[in-house]
Design a protein around this motif. Structure first.
Motif, short mmCIF file in Angstrom:
data_model
loop_
_atom_site.label_atom_id
_atom_site.label_comp_id
_atom_site.label_asym_id
_atom_site.label_seq_id
_atom_site.Cartn_x
_atom_site.Cartn_y
_atom_site.Cartn_z
N ARG A 158 0.88 -1.06 0.04
CA ARG A 158 0.05 0.12 0.08
C ARG A 158 0.82 1.45 0.03
NH1 ARG A 158 -2.95 0.49 5.28
NH2 ARG A 158 -3.98 -1.28 4.55
N ALA A 162 0.44 2.15 -3.95
CA ALA A 162 -0.85 2.73 -3.92
C ALA A 162 -0.73 4.18 -4.37
CB ALA A 162 -1.77 2.75 -2.75
N THR A 163 -1.53 4.72 -5.27
CA THR A 163 -1.51 6.25 -5.38
C THR A 163 -1.97 6.92 -4.47
OG1 THR A 163 -3.45 6.14 -6.61
CG2 THR A 163 -1.55 5.49 -8.12
N LEU A 166 -5.89 6.69 -4.09
CA LEU A 166 -6.28 5.32 -3.76
C LEU A 166 -6.23 5.36 -2.23
CD1 LEU A 166 -4.99 2.67 -6.24
CD2 LEU A 166 -7.31 3.82 -6.37
N LYS A 167 -5.40 6.07 -1.87
CA LYS A 167 -5.12 6.04 -0.40
C LYS A 167 -6.41 6.89 0.35
CE LYS A 167 -0.26 5.32 -0.35
NZ LYS A 167 1.11 5.99 0.01
N ARG A 170 -9.57 5.09 0.28
CA ARG A 170 -9.62 4.25 1.30
C ARG A 170 -9.93 4.93 2.57
NH1 ARG A 170 -6.44 2.60 5.19
NH2 ARG A 170 -6.58 0.33 5.99
N GLU A 213 -8.64 -4.78 -0.20
CA GLU A 213 -7.37 -4.57 -0.72
C GLU A 213 -6.67 -5.86 -1.06
OE1 GLU A 213 -5.32 -1.04 1.03
OE2 GLU A 213 -6.34 -1.90 2.83
N TYR A 221 -0.85 -3.58 -6.50
CA TYR A 221 -1.66 -3.25 -5.62
C TYR A 221 -2.97 -2.90 -6.40
CZ TYR A 221 -3.99 -0.44 -1.91
OH TYR A 221 -4.83 0.15 -1.02
N SER A 222 -4.18 -3.53 -5.79
CA SER A 222 -5.42 -3.15 -6.31
C SER A 222 -6.66 -2.87 -5.22
CB SER A 222 -6.08 -4.55 -6.85
OG SER A 222 -7.44 -4.39 -7.35
N LEU A 223 -7.34 -2.03 -5.58
CA LEU A 223 -8.40 -1.48 -4.38
C LEU A 223 -9.69 -1.64 -5.14
CD1 LEU A 223 -9.10 -0.01 -1.56
CD2 LEU A 223 -9.35 2.24 -2.97
N ILE A 252 -3.53 4.46 -12.51
CA ILE A 252 -4.30 3.12 -12.21
C ILE A 252 -5.18 2.88 -13.67
CG2 ILE A 252 -4.88 4.15 -10.11
CD1 ILE A 252 -7.91 4.24 -11.19
N SER A 271 -3.22 -0.14 -9.16
CA SER A 271 -2.18 0.53 -9.42
C SER A 271 -1.20 0.23 -10.84
CB SER A 271 -1.65 0.81 -8.30
OG SER A 271 -0.18 1.62 -8.43
#
Length: 280
Positions: A158, A162-163, A166-167, A170, A213, A221-223, A252, A271
Motif C-alpha cells: 500500500r 498505491a497512488t 487510492l489512499k 480508502r 485491498e 496493488y488493487s483497491l 491506475i 495501480s
C-alpha cells in the motif's frame, strides 16, 4: 474385557448369548462375539441328551480415529485486522448525544435537589442542551464507514504502490462522514451523470457496500470497490469503465466485473506502479 450371558426365549427355545466386548480406549477397535445355544423343547429320542451348539461371530471394527484425514484445502491469504484506534472511527454524533443527555439528566437532578451539586445545575443545563441538539443533528446526518478487507500482501504494497488518490479513497470510506448521502457521492455523480440525458436517475445510484485491498496475479496493488445496484446491469458499469479510470487516476487501470452475489458489482482500481520498479 467383560463377558455377559443374556437368556432370550424365542418360540419356546432358549438362546444363551455370550457377549464379549473388547473395548479399547479412543474408539480404536470394538469386537462383538455372540454364542447362541439352542435347547429344543422336545428333542428326538435318538438325539436326547445331546446339545446343539450354534456359534455366530460378529466382528465390527470402528474407524481408527488416529488415521490421517485428507489433506485440507490450501489456506487463503492472511487477512489483516485493523485494531488501531483512530478518531475517524469514533461517531461524534454518539459522543455528543451521550454527553448532552448526561449533562441534562444530572443538571435536572441537581436542580431539584435529587442529586448533589445544585450550584452547578445551571451550567450543566446550559451546556447539556446544545450538546444534545448537536449530537442528534450529527447522528441524523451520519454516514457509517464501510467494511474494509485487507490482505497481508496488499498491506505491504500500500505505501509503495498505491497512488495518493487510492489512499485517500480508502481513508474516506472507512471513517464516519457527515452530510453526504453516500460514500463516494461526488465520484458517482460524475461517473453515472445523475439526472442527465445519458445518465441514470439518482434513485438508481449504486451504493458502496465494502472495499477490498488485494494483489493482482501480476503483483500489483488493487483497491476493489464493491457496489450494490439493484436497478443496474453489468453493462452499465462496463460502459463507464474508462470514466472510473479517469476519475480515480492518474496511474491506475480500472476493471469492472460481477460480484459474488446478485446485484453486487466490483470495480477494481489497479495501480500501475510495479513493486519491483526502482525509485526515481
Amino acid at each position: 474385557m467383560s463377558t455377559k450371558a443374556l437368556p432370550l426365549r424365542i418360540a419356546s427355545s432358549t438362546l444363551y448369548i455370550h457377549h464379549h466386548n473388547h473395548d479399547r480406549r479412543f474408539g480404536l477397535l470394538n469386537h462383538h462375539r455372540c454364542f447362541l445355544f439352542t435347547h429344543p423343547p422336545s428333542p428326538p429320542p435318538l438325539l436326547a441328551g445331546k446339545r446343539h451348539r450354534i456359534k455366530l461371530t460378529f466382528v465390527s471394527t470402528a474407524a481408527d480415529s488416529t488415521q490421517p484425514s485428507s489433506a485440507p484445502a490450501s489456506a487463503d491469504k492472511a487477512i489483516v485486522t485493523d485494531d488501531e484506534f483512530s478518531l475517524a472511527k469514533v461517531s461524534f454524533g454518539v459522543v455528543g448525544l451521550g454527553l448532552g443527555i448526561s449533562l441534562l439528566s444530572y443538571g435536572f437532578g441537581a436542580y431539584f435537589n435529587i442529586l448533589p451539586g445544585s450550584e452547578w445545575s445551571a451550567i450543566m443545563l446550559t451546556y447539556g442542551f446544545p450538546l444534545a441538539i448537536i449530537g442528534m443533528a450529527l447522528k441524523y446526518a451520519e454516514l457509517k464507514p464501510v467494511p474494509c478487507l485487507t490482505y497481508s500482501d496488499a498491506q505491504m504494497l500500500r505505501e509503495t504502490c498505491a497512488t495518493p488518490i487510492l489512499k485517500q479513497v480508502r481513508n474516506d470510506v472507512i471513517r464516519f462522514r457527515y452530510g453526504d448521502e453516500q460514500h463516494l457521492d461526488e465520484a458517482l455523480k460524475r461517473i453515472f451523470q445523475f439526472g442527465l440525458g445519458r445518465g441514470i436517475p439518482r434513485r438508481n445510484a449504486p451504493i458502496l457496500q465494502m472495499i477490498r485491498e488485494e494483489v493482482t496475479e501480476d503483483g500489483k496493488y488493487s483497491l476493489v470497490l464493491v457496489f450494490e445496484a439493484k436497478a443496474l446491469q453489468l453493462s452499465d458499469f462496463e460502459q463507464r469503465q474508462a470514466k472510473f479510470a479517469s476519475f480515480f487516476g492518474p496511474g491506475i487501470t480500472a476493471e469492472v466485473g460481477k460480484g459474488s452475489e446478485n446485484n453486487l458489482y466490483e470495480v477494481r482500481l489497479i495501480s500501475n506502479t510495479s513493486p519491483n520498479a526502482s525509485p526515481a
